[in-house]
Design an enzyme around this catalytic site. Structure first.
Site: not given
Ligand code: PAF
Length: 251
Positions: A33, A37
């Protein structure tokens, strides 16, 4: 944040939230991530009471020559980051929870009109894999809303079409692209690039902006604009898969 790996535990948790009348927001990811994200999580948080993030590297959306084996997997860092970003539930399923009949034996979801063009033409089966896994995740998490990035614009349309056609009562939210300072869209795969290539990749965004402005101007045909854009990028050393102007609603 609760960590869940089994579908039945996710279902039980979601059923409890529903009984409490809470609105569920889902953010499907393949992990590793980054700020892009986390912006999806922020959008989910703004429209839901409970935010569920899934981290699953989905094999059916990778072609045989693609990077499934080396796709970056960082589950511990992802869990930490999600907890710090106020995520309520992390769904981190093993392969057999998502593909109980095996990957090759899995039912597939296909979105014919959008599957075979642009990115779909270059990556046969990719969007079938995306539509399949997202349909499975919608089934398991039963979200009221789900958030996807505009970076993968064709993917967004595929998912909207899949949800509409299969009757999932899920509001699909599109989150704006988060970029590096030179305009490069943030992506887990950017780490495959050298520092120099990352710098050069800013030219993609600059060229797209130029195309948008020219298209709005109406002085040149779309084909002429696209051809100039391709030439500019090739001149800079890019190998261009496609540079085209399409209608946003259905490509
Ligand atoms: O955009 C992604 O990260 C993936 O394609 C998705 C939507 C999580 C499906 O695996």
């Amino acid at each position: 944040m609760q960590l869940v790996t089994r579908s039945r535990d996710l279902r039980a948790l979601i059923a409890g939230f529903r009984r409490e009348g809470r609105r569920i927001g889902l953010v499907p990811t393949m992990g590793n991530l980054h700020a892009g994200h986390y912006s999806l999580l922020d959008l989910a948080r703004a429209h839901a009471d409970v935010v569920v993030a899934s981290v699953f590297v989905n094999p059916t959306q990778f072609g045989p020559a693609e990077d499934l084996a080396r796709y970056p997997r960082t589950p511990e860092a992802d869990a930490k980051g999600l907890a710090a970003h106020d995520c309520d539930v992390l769904f981190l399923p093993p392969l057999d929870e998502i593909y109980p009949c095996g990957v090759t034996g899995s039912v597939r979801v296909s979105v014919p009109d959008l599957d075979g063009i642009l990115e779909g033409a270059l990556r046969p089966g990719h969007f079938d894999g995306v539509a399949t896994v997202v349909a499975k995740l919608f089934n398991l998490a039963q979200p009221d809303i789900a958030v996807f990035g505009q970076k993968d614009y064709q993917q967004l349309l595929v998912i909207q079409r899949m949800a509409l056609d299969l009757g999932f009562p899920v509001g699909i939210f599109a989150a704006p692209i988060v970029r590096e300072t030179n305009g490069l869209a943030m992506s887990s795969r950017n780490q495959y690039l050298s520092a120099e290539q990352r710098e050069q990749a800013g030219a993609i965004h600059a060229t797209l902006q130029w195309m948008r402005d020219e298209a709005g101007d109406g002085r040149q045909s779309f084909a002429a604009i696209a051809s100039t854009a391709r030439g500019r990028l090739e001149h800079l050393g890019f190998v261009v898969d496609y540079a085209v102007i399409r209608r946003a609603g259905d490509l």
